[in-house]
Scaffold this motif. Structure first.
Motif, PDB file in Angstrom:
ATOM      1  N   GLU A 110      12.225 -16.699   2.376  1.00 61.05           N
ATOM      2  CA  GLU A 110      11.981 -16.631   3.288  1.00 61.05           C
ATOM      3  C   GLU A 110      11.802 -14.956   4.080  1.00 61.05           C
ATOM      4  OE1 GLU A 110      15.450 -17.277   6.289  1.00 61.05           O
ATOM      5  OE2 GLU A 110      14.835 -19.636   6.354  1.00 61.05           O
ATOM      6  N   ARG A 111      11.447 -14.575   3.282  1.00 60.28           N
ATOM      7  CA  ARG A 111      10.747 -12.884   3.289  1.00 60.28           C
ATOM      8  C   ARG A 111       9.356 -12.499   3.433  1.00 60.28           C
ATOM      9  NH1 ARG A 111      13.599  -9.677  -1.370  1.00 60.28           N
ATOM     10  NH2 ARG A 111      13.101 -12.070  -2.933  1.00 60.28           N
ATOM     11  N   PRO A 112       8.744 -12.482   4.285  1.00 63.82           N
ATOM     12  CA  PRO A 112       7.224 -12.443   4.306  1.00 63.82           C
ATOM     13  C   PRO A 112       7.199 -11.406   3.831  1.00 63.82           C
ATOM     14  CG  PRO A 112       7.760 -11.742   6.306  1.00 63.82           C
ATOM     15  CD  PRO A 112       9.444 -11.723   6.006  1.00 63.82           C
ATOM     16  N   LYS A 113       7.110 -10.103   3.607  1.00 57.62           N
ATOM     17  CA  LYS A 113       7.432  -8.971   2.814  1.00 57.62           C
ATOM     18  C   LYS A 113       8.414  -8.491   2.008  1.00 57.62           C
ATOM     19  CE  LYS A 113       3.487  -7.886   5.223  1.00 57.62           C
ATOM     20  NZ  LYS A 113       2.431  -7.432   4.151  1.00 57.62           N
ATOM     21  N   ILE A 114       7.662  -8.308   0.706  1.00 57.32           N
ATOM     22  CA  ILE A 114       8.767  -7.411   0.153  1.00 57.32           C
ATOM     23  C   ILE A 114       8.450  -5.599  -0.890  1.00 57.32           C
ATOM     24  CG2 ILE A 114       9.569  -9.375  -1.073  1.00 57.32           C
ATOM     25  CD1 ILE A 114       8.367  -8.514  -3.862  1.00 57.32           C
ATOM     26  N   GLN A 115       9.571  -5.347  -1.158  1.00 59.76           N
ATOM     27  CA  GLN A 115       9.930  -3.740  -1.965  1.00 59.76           C
ATOM     28  C   GLN A 115       8.498  -4.417  -2.670  1.00 59.76           C
ATOM     29  OE1 GLN A 115      13.155  -1.826  -2.228  1.00 59.76           O
ATOM     30  NE2 GLN A 115      13.569  -1.264   0.144  1.00 59.76           N
ATOM     31  N   ASP A 116       7.697  -2.913  -3.059  1.00 58.73           N
ATOM     32  CA  ASP A 116       6.076  -3.303  -4.473  1.00 58.73           C
ATOM     33  C   ASP A 116       7.563  -2.448  -5.357  1.00 58.73           C
ATOM     34  OD1 ASP A 116       4.765  -3.296  -6.751  1.00 58.73           O
ATOM     35  OD2 ASP A 116       3.322  -1.890  -4.797  1.00 58.73           O
ATOM     36  N   PRO A 117       7.469  -3.593  -6.428  1.00 58.23           N
ATOM     37  CA  PRO A 117       8.542  -3.241  -7.805  1.00 58.23           C
ATOM     38  C   PRO A 117       7.690  -2.650  -9.050  1.00 58.23           C
ATOM     39  CG  PRO A 117       7.491  -5.331  -7.690  1.00 58.23           C
ATOM     40  CD  PRO A 117       6.850  -4.759  -7.178  1.00 58.23           C
ATOM     41  N   ASP A 118       5.958  -2.027  -8.515  1.00 62.58           N
ATOM     42  CA  ASP A 118       5.697  -1.237  -9.426  1.00 62.58           C
ATOM     43  C   ASP A 118       5.569   0.199  -8.704  1.00 62.58           C
ATOM     44  OD1 ASP A 118       4.778  -3.257 -11.289  1.00 62.58           O
ATOM     45  OD2 ASP A 118       3.756  -3.631  -9.893  1.00 62.58           O
ATOM     46  N   LYS A 141      11.019   5.531  -0.142  1.00 59.33           N
ATOM     47  CA  LYS A 141      11.068   4.015  -0.167  1.00 59.33           C
ATOM     48  C   LYS A 141       9.683   3.588  -0.700  1.00 59.33           C
ATOM     49  CE  LYS A 141      14.126   4.065   3.761  1.00 59.33           C
ATOM     50  NZ  LYS A 141      14.129   3.122   5.265  1.00 59.33           N
ATOM     51  N   PRO A 142      10.110   2.059  -1.332  1.00 59.35           N
ATOM     52  CA  PRO A 142       9.020   2.000  -2.338  1.00 59.35           C
ATOM     53  C   PRO A 142       7.790   1.185  -0.750  1.00 59.35           C
ATOM     54  CG  PRO A 142      10.620   0.975  -3.243  1.00 59.35           C
ATOM     55  CD  PRO A 142      10.744   2.058  -1.888  1.00 59.35           C
ATOM     56  N   SER A 143       6.558   0.856  -0.680  1.00 59.56           N
ATOM     57  CA  SER A 143       5.439   0.479   0.013  1.00 59.56           C
ATOM     58  C   SER A 143       6.262  -1.051  -0.052  1.00 59.56           C
ATOM     59  CB  SER A 143       4.746   1.134  -0.861  1.00 59.56           C
ATOM     60  OG  SER A 143       3.651   0.642  -1.916  1.00 59.56           O
ATOM     61  N   MET A 144       6.044  -2.080   1.402  1.00 56.73           N
ATOM     62  CA  MET A 144       6.137  -2.549   1.187  1.00 56.73           C
ATOM     63  C   MET A 144       4.567  -4.207   0.970  1.00 56.73           C
ATOM     64  SD  MET A 144       9.336  -3.147   2.062  1.00 56.73           S
ATOM     65  CE  MET A 144       9.573  -4.824   2.994  1.00 56.73           C
ATOM     66  N   VAL A 146       6.383   4.172  -7.243  1.00 53.36           N
ATOM     67  CA  VAL A 146       7.529   4.974  -8.410  1.00 53.36           C
ATOM     68  C   VAL A 146       7.217   6.397  -7.442  1.00 53.36           C
ATOM     69  CG1 VAL A 146       7.300   6.789  -9.858  1.00 53.36           C
ATOM     70  CG2 VAL A 146       6.538   4.294 -10.728  1.00 53.36           C
ATOM     71  N   LYS A 147       8.426   6.599  -7.357  1.00 49.80           N
ATOM     72  CA  LYS A 147       8.427   8.504  -6.512  1.00 49.80           C
ATOM     73  C   LYS A 147       7.823   8.897  -6.895  1.00 49.80           C
ATOM     74  CE  LYS A 147      12.492  10.722  -6.581  1.00 49.80           C
ATOM     75  NZ  LYS A 147      13.550  10.721  -6.291  1.00 49.80           N
TER      76      LYS A 147
END
Length: 606
Positions: free
Chosen positions: A307-315, A402-405, A317-318
């Motif tokens: 049910e998550r419309p947005k997730i953290q970008d797995p690619d 934090k990673p971008s969404m 990098v900090k």
């Protein structure tokens, strides 16, 4: 000034008219009702009066002086209403007894033993402030008790093709704190026993006013039978949009009417004015007909449902230069300690005038210390105590990384249970066809006594109901209107109900007085300066300053002439030549002034 004064006067008068508009409107309605009731009485007595007497009365009315704006108070004589036409129940209580009425002998199941009995007192009597001697009604006499009383209809009312019309009168003689004045139309059943009338006795319709605290209600509830299960469910009409407060507080007799038509429409009226209306199929809560589909109670959300419309970008990098440990604020390196800062002086010191209380016990209270006060030495300095650099925002602070969404590629939406056919679904397109009823009852609890009921009437004919209204409530309304207080009393009563009217009254009276005082005391003409006379005529005039210069020149000329008698002819000639030059100069200045004058410019433009 005069225009502003008149404008404020008109404004004050307008505010007063607006404040009196509701009062005058109510008075006009009362006068209209008085006329209508008198006309109805005349029609009712037409068979017993002579035509010649009616003509004489008409002539007397025609000869009445037209200048009289306030009509004479009508002489209303009470006459008990008589039902004329098709009806199922009619009760005016003018017999003075409770014949035909049943006082409940039951007990309330879910109440304490002390108040479980329906032992509230009922009486048939006139209102405490009756305007119609001889007009009696049913009065609830007890407070903080359960009351129950009922009476049989002439015959059961069956819902077929004719409308249902219910009406009765209520007067909260002592106001109302918490209590009801509604009626119940008791369902016709073999088990119906009016001696055992309680709150759980089945009813078909409940209708009437109810109030507790600041919640003013006008109930219309009917019990609908489920055609599939045979169970009954209460259906409540929507809350009226009208303000009902005055019906509970003005201590006047009000007529409550319910009309239910065979097309499922309904109307709720107070004093013959519609305050609520709607349709049994659309405007009841809960709805008469249940939904065709319902959610499946056995359906459960799958474990992998996303049910998550947005997730953290797995690619993501900090960045290497991202410092998560950097503080949010740092000392300002450019700050300089102010001159005169007293590093060795504390900000607070013990009060030298402080005295240890006489009852201070060091064993119990500890060592006594004087109360702290601001250090007097710091009053004339920028500060005391150790100086520290002020903190400023750290320009390099970035916080926790934090990673971008990004959009969730596996998003499936918000999960809902699937819809299934409602096993209890039914469609009743004729909710008007309610369960027949055979009795009328009042089952009430009230914290206020002296609630007056009168002129109960149930019929299926509008004309019959209108005639009963005219002979009952209409006559009472005319009598109350005849006893209405004067304009001043009405203004005071209106201000009691709407306190903001006091502001209007004060402004309407005080504002004109203040304006008159200001106008009279500050309206004197101020002394005008000589320069103000400059443009009183169309003829151009020189400035005052130039006139003074000219006068000084003339005085000097006269002195020169007087002294020239002792001089030689050459000196006289020289003096005259000098005077001529001065006069020429003065004439040139005057011409220049006239050319610069606004009036001269206007003449040249023309």
């Amino acid at each position: 000034m005069h225009q502003k004064f008149l404008l404020f006067i008109l404004l004050g008068a307008g505010l007063l008219c607006l404040s009196l508009a509701p009062v005058s409107q109510a008075q006009d309605q009362d006068e209209d009702m008085e006329v209508d009731v008198e006309d109805d009485l005349d029609l009712g007595l037409a068979g017993t009066e002579d035509d010649e007497e009616e003509e004489l009365e008409g002539d007397e009315q025609d000869e009445a002086p037209p200048a009289s704006k306030t009509p004479a108070a009508p002489k209303v004589t009470y006459r008990a209403p008589e039902p004329m036409g098709e009806h199922f129940f009619a009760e005016s209580f003018d017999r003075g007894t409770l014949d035909g009425w049943f006082l409940s002998k039951a007990k309330k199941d879910d109440a304490d033993e002390e108040i479980a009995k329906y032992d509230g007192i009922w009486a048939v009597e006139e209102m405490k402030d009756s305007k119609l001697p001889g007009d009696k009604g049913l009065v609830l006499k007890s407070r903080a008790k359960h009351h129950a009383i009922s009476a049989q209809l002439l015959r059961p009312f069956t819902f077929d093709t004719m409308p249902l019309i219910i009406q009765y009168e209520v007067n909260f003689q002592s106001g109302i704190d918490c209590g009801g004045a509604y009626i119940k139309l008791l369902t016709e059943t073999p088990e119906l026993d009016l001696d055992q009338f309680v709150d759980k006795t089945p009813y078909t319709i409940m209708f009437g006013p109810d109030k507790c605290g600041e919640d003013y209600k006008l109930h219309f509830i009917f019990r609908h039978k489920n055609p599939k299960t045979g169970e009954y469910e209460e259906k409540h009409a929507k809350k009226p949009d009208a303000d009902l407060r005055s019906y509970f507080t003005d201590k006047k007799t009000h007529l409550y009417t319910l009309v239910v038509n065979n097309d499922n429409s309904f109307e709720v009226l107070v004093d013959q004015t519609v305050v609520n209306s709607g349709n049994l199929l659309k405007d009841m809560t809960p709805p008469v007909n249940p939904p065709a589909e319902i959610e499946d109670a056995d359906d459960h959300k799958p474990e992998d449902w996303d049910e998550r419309p947005k997730i953290q970008d797995p690619d993501a990098v900090k960045p290497e230069d991202w410092d998560e440990d950097a503080p949010a604020q740092i000392p300002d390196e450019d700050a300089v300690k102010p001159d005169g800062w007293l590093d060795n002086e504390p900000e607070y010191v013990g009060d030298p005038d402080g005295l240890k209380p006489d009852d201070w016990d060091e064993d119990m209270d500890g060592e006594w210390e004087a109360p702290q006060i601001p250090n007097p030495a710091c009053e004339s300095s920028p500060g005391c105590g150790p100086w520290k650099r002020p903190m400023i925002d750290n320009p390099n602070y970035k916080g926790k990384w934090k990673p971008s969404m990004i959009d969730n590629p596996n998003y499936q939406g918000i999960w809902k249970p699937r819809k299934i056919p409602n096993p209890n679904y039914f469609e009743d397109l004729q909710p008007f066809r309610m369960t027949p009823f055979s009795a009328l009852g009042l089952e009430l609890w009230s914290m206020t006594s002296d609630i007056f009921f009168d002129n109960f009437f149930i019929t299926n004919d509008r004309n019959t109901a209108d005639r009963w209204t005219a002979d009952g409530w209409g006559l009472k309304k005319a009598a109350e209107g005849a006893a209405e207080p004067g304009l001043a009393a009405q203004m005071l009563n209106a201000a009691e109900e709407r306190p903001w009217l006091w502001i209007v009254y004060v402004l309407t009276v005080a504002l004109p007085l203040v304006l008159i005082v200001v106008f009279c005391c500050t309206g004197k003409d101020k002394k005008k300066s000589p320069a103000a006379e400059y443009k009183k005529t169309d003829e151009p005039q020189p400035d005052v300053k130039e006139e003074e210069d000219e006068e000084e020149g003339e005085e000097k000329t006269e002195e020169a002439k007087n002294s020239s008698e002792d001089k030689s002819d050459e000196e006289v000639a020289a003096a005259e030549e000098e005077d001529g030059e001065k006069e020429a100069t003065t004439d040139e200045k005057e011409d220049d002034i006239l050319r610069r004058s606004p009036r001269s410019r206007k003449v040249r433009k023309d």
